[in-house]
Design an enzyme around this catalytic site. Structure first.
Site, PDB file in Angstrom:
ATOM      1  N   ASP A 101       0.851  -1.334   0.147  1.00 59.47           N
ATOM      2  CA  ASP A 101      -0.007   0.045  -0.106  1.00 59.47           C
ATOM      3  C   ASP A 101       0.842   1.196   0.097  1.00 59.47           C
ATOM      4  O   ASP A 101       0.516   2.315  -0.240  1.00 59.47           O
ATOM      5  CB  ASP A 101      -1.037  -0.043   1.214  1.00 59.47           C
ATOM      6  CG  ASP A 101      -2.079  -0.917   0.824  1.00 59.47           C
ATOM      7  OD1 ASP A 101      -1.935  -1.969   0.938  1.00 59.47           O
ATOM      8  OD2 ASP A 101      -3.236  -0.383   0.761  1.00 59.47           O
ATOM      9  N   LYS A 134      -0.944  -5.378   4.106  1.00 57.11           N
ATOM     10  CA  LYS A 134      -2.022  -5.830   4.972  1.00 57.11           C
ATOM     11  C   LYS A 134      -1.384  -6.408   6.159  1.00 57.11           C
ATOM     12  O   LYS A 134      -0.450  -7.195   6.123  1.00 57.11           O
ATOM     13  CB  LYS A 134      -2.554  -7.040   4.102  1.00 57.11           C
ATOM     14  CG  LYS A 134      -3.914  -7.539   4.810  1.00 57.11           C
ATOM     15  CD  LYS A 134      -4.976  -6.794   5.443  1.00 57.11           C
ATOM     16  CE  LYS A 134      -5.465  -5.704   4.413  1.00 57.11           C
ATOM     17  NZ  LYS A 134      -6.203  -4.727   5.302  1.00 57.11           N
TER      18      LYS A 134
HETATM   19  O1  MRU Z   1      -7.680  -3.346   3.082  1.00 56.41           O
HETATM   20  P1  MRU Z   1      -7.010  -3.653   1.693  1.00 56.41           P
HETATM   21  O2  MRU Z   1      -7.635  -5.017   1.239  1.00 56.41           O
HETATM   22  O3  MRU Z   1      -7.510  -2.597   0.661  1.00 56.41           O
HETATM   23  O4  MRU Z   1      -5.679  -3.947   1.676  1.00 56.41           O
HETATM   24  C1  MRU Z   1      -5.061  -4.371   0.450  1.00 56.41           C
HETATM   25  C2  MRU Z   1      -3.583  -4.816   0.674  1.00 56.41           C
HETATM   26  O5  MRU Z   1      -2.932  -4.866   1.513  1.00 56.41           O
HETATM   27  C3  MRU Z   1      -2.829  -4.970  -0.665  1.00 56.41           C
HETATM   28  O6  MRU Z   1      -1.796  -6.187  -0.773  1.00 56.41           O
HETATM   29  C4  MRU Z   1      -2.272  -3.965  -1.210  1.00 56.41           C
HETATM   30  O7  MRU Z   1      -3.253  -2.809  -1.175  1.00 56.41           O
HETATM   31  C5  MRU Z   1      -1.737  -4.308  -2.565  1.00 56.41           C
HETATM   32  S1  MRU Z   1      -2.837  -4.378  -3.685  1.00 56.41           S
HETATM   33  C6  MRU Z   1      -2.145  -4.753  -5.278  1.00 56.41           C
END
Ligand code: MRU
Length: 378
Positions: free
Chosen positions: A269, A280
């Site tokens: 992110d 995550k």
């Molecule tokens: O909370 P989320 O589902 O939006 O978190 C998503 C993640 O952690 C993904 O691994 C990250 O955004 C990379 S997506 C290509």
């Protein structure tokens, strides 16, 4: 390039009823996406698949109000760093499309919409990156009327969308080359087509690697508490016939210790200047386990995920989500009433655990301060 890409996109996502096959990368093996685009623009509306309903129900939200787009991001109907950036871009195009204001009033409405969309989720830098890009496009068209502004903003949102798919495909092919033939790969959360405009970051690497014979099996962490792995990654892989085994998050160490995993590939992110990676919640634990077992830990993310203004992971804002995500499952309470709960949605993996960061422009390795800056400037 743009024309070719647009043609690809027509074929790439032609609906689920009678999903069309799509040639992917240099190989003749088809990539058959499980869904229509994660997010798209149709007849003056933002259309997105409601990821909260997957894999049991495939439902699409058709949104004609940018406030509903903001709510869809906040409530995680759409999630994944690049996907929320693309969605916010379409949301801003929608804000101008739906407006009746002109001049200074239109500027004020646009800014209010940008701020609302930016307030939805704090960790994914792609969200702020996409909003900034839309702001720049809005300012560039300040002297034109609302219809011209609306057309320009829609064109910008479509460009962000198309560039994200192209970036995922490029990083998929670059990352695939890092894996040995027949690798058994662990991934965490969902960094797939659903988390991007299409193809995926970590799952893009896995897709390309599987196509090239470099992945024999994917171990999918279920990813408590929101279960993006069990619901979304398992669904994407299963749909495509990529061998996948679902595990609970606390099984990864056991499988590593038994020699059943060869590498880890995850998305991100936000990546700080020193190579610290926010992803995550649970990613950090996987990275520590990987190091303990001598396994490579790869991160796949587009340049729009780099935050070179952020010196280290310590400065990355970590979203805390509602306690109900931990205390409940499927609307049913699992934990005692009144129990204290923490629910950080992300954690930071220090750069020392990261073997390489793959983006659409190449592969960065330590020291990340220089390798990331070189790729960002390329
Ligand atoms: O909370 P989320 O589902 O939006 O978190 C998503 C993640 O952690 C993904 O691994 C990250 O955004 C990379 S997506 C290509």
């Amino acid at each position: 390039m743009q024309g070719r890409f647009n043609d690809e996109r027509e074929t790439y996502f032609n609906g689920t009823s009678g999903v069309k096959r799509k040639e992917c990368g240099s190989s003749p093996l088809p990539y058959t996406p499980a869904v229509e685009p994660t997010v798209t623009w149709r007849d003056g509306r933002v259309v997105l698949i409601d990821q909260r309903k997957l894999p049991l129900h495939e439902e699409y939200l058709t949104l004609g109000d940018h406030r509903a787009v903001a709510a869809a991001i906040r409530d995680m109907a759409v999630r994944g760093a690049p996907a929320i950036g693309v969605t916010a871009a379409y949301g801003l195009a929608l804000a101008v499309h739906e407006s009746r204001a002109e001049g200074a009033a239109l500027v004020a409405e646009f800014e209010a919409a940008a701020e609302l969309l930016a307030s939805t989720r704090p960790t994914a830098i792609n969200l702020f990156w996409a909003i900034e890009r839309m702001r720049a496009r809005f300012r560039a068209g300040a002297s034109t009327d609302r219809a011209a502004q609306a057309a320009a903003l829609l064109a910008e949102a479509k460009a962000i969308d198309a560039e994200d798919v192209a970036a995922c495909r490029a990083m998929g092919d670059l990352g695939a080359a890092l894996l040995p033939p027949g690798a058994r790969v662990l991934t965490h959360c969902n960094a797939g087509a659903l988390a991007t405009a299409g193809y995926g970051t970590a799952l893009g690497v896995i897709r390309s690697a599987h196509r090239d014979g470099r992945v024999s099996r994917v171990f999918v962490d279920e990813t408590r508490p929101f279960l993006q792995g069990a619901r979304l990654t398992a669904w994407e892989l299963h749909h495509e016939g990529i061998p996948a085994t679902l595990i609970t998050d606390n099984m990864a160490g056991h499988l590593m210790a038994r020699g059943e995993i060869d590498a880890v590939v995850v998305g991100s992110d936000r990546i700080a200047r020193n190579g610290d990676v926010a992803n995550k919640i649970g990613t950090y634990s996987v990275a520590v386990l990987a190091k303990e077992h001598g396994l490579p830990f790869y991160v796949a993310a587009p340049v729009s995920t780099f935050d070179l203004a952020c010196p280290s992971g310590e400065e990355i804002p970590i979203e805390e989500r509602a306690a109900e995500e931990v205390t409940h499952h499927g609307g049913r309470r699992l934990a005692p009433e009144g129990i204290a709960v923490r629910n950080p949605a992300f954690d930071v993996t220090p750069a020392r655990y990261v073997s390489a960061i793959v983006c659409e422009r190449g592969v960065a390795r330590a020291p990340y301060e220089s390798s990331l800056a070189a790729l960002a400037g390329a």
